[in-house]
Design a protein around this motif. Structure first.
Motif, mmCIF file in Angstrom:
data_model
loop_
_atom_site.group_PDB
_atom_site.id
_atom_site.type_symbol
_atom_site.label_atom_id
_atom_site.label_comp_id
_atom_site.label_asym_id
_atom_site.label_seq_id
_atom_site.Cartn_x
_atom_site.Cartn_y
_atom_site.Cartn_z
ATOM 1 N N LEU A 131 0.805 -1.260 0.258
ATOM 2 C CA LEU A 131 -0.007 -0.128 -0.149
ATOM 3 C C LEU A 131 0.917 1.241 -0.057
ATOM 4 O O LEU A 131 1.492 1.567 0.968
ATOM 5 N N ASP A 132 1.050 1.969 -1.035
ATOM 6 C CA ASP A 132 2.028 3.056 -1.372
ATOM 7 C C ASP A 132 1.081 4.273 -1.540
ATOM 8 O O ASP A 132 1.860 5.274 -1.990
ATOM 9 N N TYR A 133 0.034 4.543 -1.312
ATOM 10 C CA TYR A 133 -0.644 5.842 -1.378
ATOM 11 C C TYR A 133 -1.323 6.176 0.049
ATOM 12 O O TYR A 133 -2.120 5.144 0.874
ATOM 13 N N PRO A 134 -1.356 7.396 0.537
ATOM 14 C CA PRO A 134 -2.042 7.635 1.723
ATOM 15 C C PRO A 134 -3.707 8.084 1.489
ATOM 16 O O PRO A 134 -4.082 8.228 2.600
ATOM 17 N N GLU A 135 -3.883 8.267 0.374
ATOM 18 C CA GLU A 135 -5.481 8.814 0.203
ATOM 19 C C GLU A 135 -5.687 8.419 -1.410
ATOM 20 O O GLU A 135 -4.762 8.445 -2.280
ATOM 21 N N LEU A 136 -6.828 8.150 -1.594
ATOM 22 C CA LEU A 136 -7.530 7.746 -2.864
ATOM 23 C C LEU A 136 -8.816 8.373 -3.049
ATOM 24 O O LEU A 136 -9.570 8.309 -2.009
ATOM 25 N N CYS A 137 -9.111 8.952 -4.284
ATOM 26 C CA CYS A 137 -10.360 9.666 -4.169
ATOM 27 C C CYS A 137 -10.954 9.012 -5.665
ATOM 28 O O CYS A 137 -10.314 8.409 -6.542
ATOM 29 N N PHE A 138 -12.339 9.138 -5.791
ATOM 30 C CA PHE A 138 -13.179 8.632 -6.992
ATOM 31 C C PHE A 138 -14.447 9.293 -7.197
ATOM 32 O O PHE A 138 -14.637 10.140 -6.179
ATOM 33 N N ASP A 139 -14.667 9.486 -8.362
ATOM 34 C CA ASP A 139 -16.385 9.949 -8.510
ATOM 35 C C ASP A 139 -16.769 9.077 -9.550
ATOM 36 O O ASP A 139 -16.326 8.791 -10.920
ATOM 37 N N VAL A 140 -17.887 8.471 -9.299
ATOM 38 C CA VAL A 140 -18.535 7.360 -10.223
ATOM 39 C C VAL A 140 -19.119 8.004 -11.357
ATOM 40 O O VAL A 140 -19.309 7.423 -12.543
ATOM 41 N N ALA A 141 -19.509 9.223 -11.295
ATOM 42 C CA ALA A 141 -20.193 9.830 -12.426
ATOM 43 C C ALA A 141 -18.852 10.172 -13.420
ATOM 44 O O ALA A 141 -19.170 10.169 -14.649
ATOM 45 N N ASP A 142 -17.849 10.580 -13.095
ATOM 46 C CA ASP A 142 -16.626 10.594 -13.798
ATOM 47 C C ASP A 142 -15.898 9.255 -14.323
ATOM 48 O O ASP A 142 -14.924 9.551 -15.238
ATOM 49 N N GLY A 143 -16.201 8.238 -13.742
ATOM 50 C CA GLY A 143 -15.633 6.934 -14.011
ATOM 51 C C GLY A 143 -13.967 7.202 -13.652
ATOM 52 O O GLY A 143 -13.134 6.570 -14.179
ATOM 53 N N LEU A 144 -13.545 7.628 -12.404
ATOM 54 C CA LEU A 144 -12.374 8.046 -12.108
ATOM 55 C C LEU A 144 -12.337 7.487 -10.747
ATOM 56 O O LEU A 144 -13.007 7.648 -9.619
ATOM 57 N N MET A 145 -10.838 6.856 -10.486
ATOM 58 C CA MET A 145 -10.553 6.254 -9.209
ATOM 59 C C MET A 145 -8.938 6.489 -9.245
ATOM 60 O O MET A 145 -8.324 5.818 -9.934
ATOM 61 N N ARG A 146 -8.273 7.397 -8.474
ATOM 62 C CA ARG A 146 -6.987 7.687 -8.483
ATOM 63 C C ARG A 146 -6.313 7.971 -7.120
ATOM 64 O O ARG A 146 -7.192 8.523 -6.175
ATOM 65 N N PRO A 147 -5.036 7.496 -6.789
ATOM 66 C CA PRO A 147 -4.472 8.283 -5.509
ATOM 67 C C PRO A 147 -4.395 9.807 -5.797
ATOM 68 O O PRO A 147 -4.290 10.205 -6.821
ATOM 69 N N VAL A 148 -4.445 10.436 -4.516
ATOM 70 C CA VAL A 148 -4.186 11.902 -4.343
ATOM 71 C C VAL A 148 -2.979 12.112 -3.835
ATOM 72 O O VAL A 148 -2.200 11.561 -2.848
ATOM 73 N N GLN A 149 -2.281 13.219 -4.406
ATOM 74 C CA GLN A 149 -0.836 13.503 -3.937
ATOM 75 C C GLN A 149 -1.103 14.508 -3.051
ATOM 76 O O GLN A 149 -1.809 15.663 -3.224
ATOM 77 N N LEU A 150 -0.647 14.274 -1.772
ATOM 78 C CA LEU A 150 -1.018 15.390 -0.730
ATOM 79 C C LEU A 150 0.192 16.303 -0.512
ATOM 80 O O LEU A 150 1.542 16.004 -1.008
ATOM 81 N N PRO A 151 0.126 17.532 -0.082
ATOM 82 C CA PRO A 151 1.106 18.394 0.120
ATOM 83 C C PRO A 151 2.380 17.855 0.663
ATOM 84 O O PRO A 151 3.621 18.149 0.186
ATOM 85 N N TRP A 152 2.482 16.922 1.799
ATOM 86 C CA TRP A 152 3.657 16.572 2.474
ATOM 87 C C TRP A 152 4.538 15.585 1.315
ATOM 88 O O TRP A 152 5.713 15.572 1.398
ATOM 89 N N GLN A 153 3.849 14.978 0.010
ATOM 90 C CA GLN A 153 4.486 14.545 -0.831
ATOM 91 C C GLN A 153 5.271 15.314 -1.847
ATOM 92 O O GLN A 153 6.249 14.975 -2.572
ATOM 93 N N THR A 154 5.108 16.560 -1.649
ATOM 94 C CA THR A 154 5.807 17.614 -2.773
ATOM 95 C C THR A 154 6.766 18.702 -2.192
ATOM 96 O O THR A 154 7.244 19.400 -2.616
ATOM 97 N N ALA A 155 6.440 18.422 -0.806
ATOM 98 C CA ALA A 155 7.269 19.409 -0.171
ATOM 99 C C ALA A 155 9.019 19.293 -0.382
ATOM 100 O O ALA A 155 9.434 18.135 -0.491
#
Length: 266
Positions: free
Chosen positions: A242-266
């Motif tokens: 498990l290499d992601y801390p958060e995942l989001c999705f929208d069934v209307a958009d047909g989308l499910m992907r990990p989210v890049q959080l601010p701590w990963q880009t600091a």
């Protein structure tokens, strides 16, 4: 939910090529909090998966709420009554000849019982529909435990949320908080979510009967997507992949992907 978060691919190409091997011998206790529209689905597939694994795992179902006839449009249950107890009874025959122990605790989580309900080395699947409970459980895991994995899932209902924003009911996310040896491996679930850090809703135990009945309706298929995303995270956790801390999705958009959080880009 993170507003305007960038959606990114989770694993690197080399990580995606590794075989997924479950390490269930390390798993002792799984706590599932919330047995409603999302948690009821999670429970059924967890029982099938853990029951077939052949390991002495304990699955504890926790919920102080009751199934009512009006819930039937988006929940599976055989009778009215306490959700944890009903789901346990419905699934008990599936574990009769397995090494899985299935039990129910007919309580809401509160600051008074959390030390008893969630302990070190638990994997916690959190399927509740209010931010106040998410904060309570998240704070307990990050402040009082040394080793824990918290998988918290939720989705928007149809209509206005606690902040007054209109929702169409198709969006959801899953947050993963991991702590090992007293060190955070991922950020606490409130770190980048002000709606959890400062919830505008209340714990179920603080609601009046009228407020409890006035829940925001959810779409059955969004609940199913949330449960699937939580179970996917659980599977990757026991596979140590498990290499992601958060995942989001929208069934209307047909989308499910990990989210890049601010701590990963600091």
């Amino acid at each position: 939910m993170v507003v305007g978060a960038r959606i990114v691919s989770g694993a690197t190409p080399s990580a995606r090529s590794r075989p997924l091997v479950p390490h269930l011998d390390d798993l002792r206790s799984v706590k599932l909090i919330g047995l409603g529209g999302v948690g009821g689905i999670v429970a059924r597939y967890l029982v099938v998966y853990l029951g077939a694994a052949g390991q002495p795992v304990r699955l504890v179902l926790i919920d102080g709420d009751d199934f009512e006839a009006r819930n039937a449009e988006r929940m599976l249950f055989s009778r009215c009554g306490n959700k944890a107890a009903v789901v346990r009874d419905d699934l008990m025959e599936l574990v009769e000849y397995s090494s899985l122990t299935l039990s129910a605790i007919e309580e809401y989580v509160t600051s008074e019982n959390l030390d008893r309900l969630i302990v070190d080395d638990d994997v916690v699947l959190h399927a509740v529909d209010n931010h106040a409970t998410r904060k309570l459980v998240g704070d307990h895991c990050s402040e009082r435990l040394a080793n824990v994995c918290l998988i918290s899932g939720g989705n928007d209902g149809v209509g206005e949320d606690a902040s007054g924003r209109q929702q169409r009911g198709t969006y959801g996310n899953v947050q993963i908080y991991s702590r090992r040896g007293g060190r955070d491996q991922t950020p606490p679930i409130a770190a980048f979510h002000p709606e959890i850090a400062t919830p505008r809703d209340a714990l179920p135990t603080d609601l009046s009967c009228a407020e409890a009945l006035a829940s925001v309706p959810q779409i059955l298929f969004t609940n199913l997507a949330t449960a699937s995303a939580m179970l996917n995270a659980f599977f990757l956790h026991v596979c140590r992949s498990l290499d992601y801390p958060e995942l989001c999705f929208d069934v209307a958009d047909g989308l499910m992907r990990p989210v890049q959080l601010p701590w990963q880009t600091a």
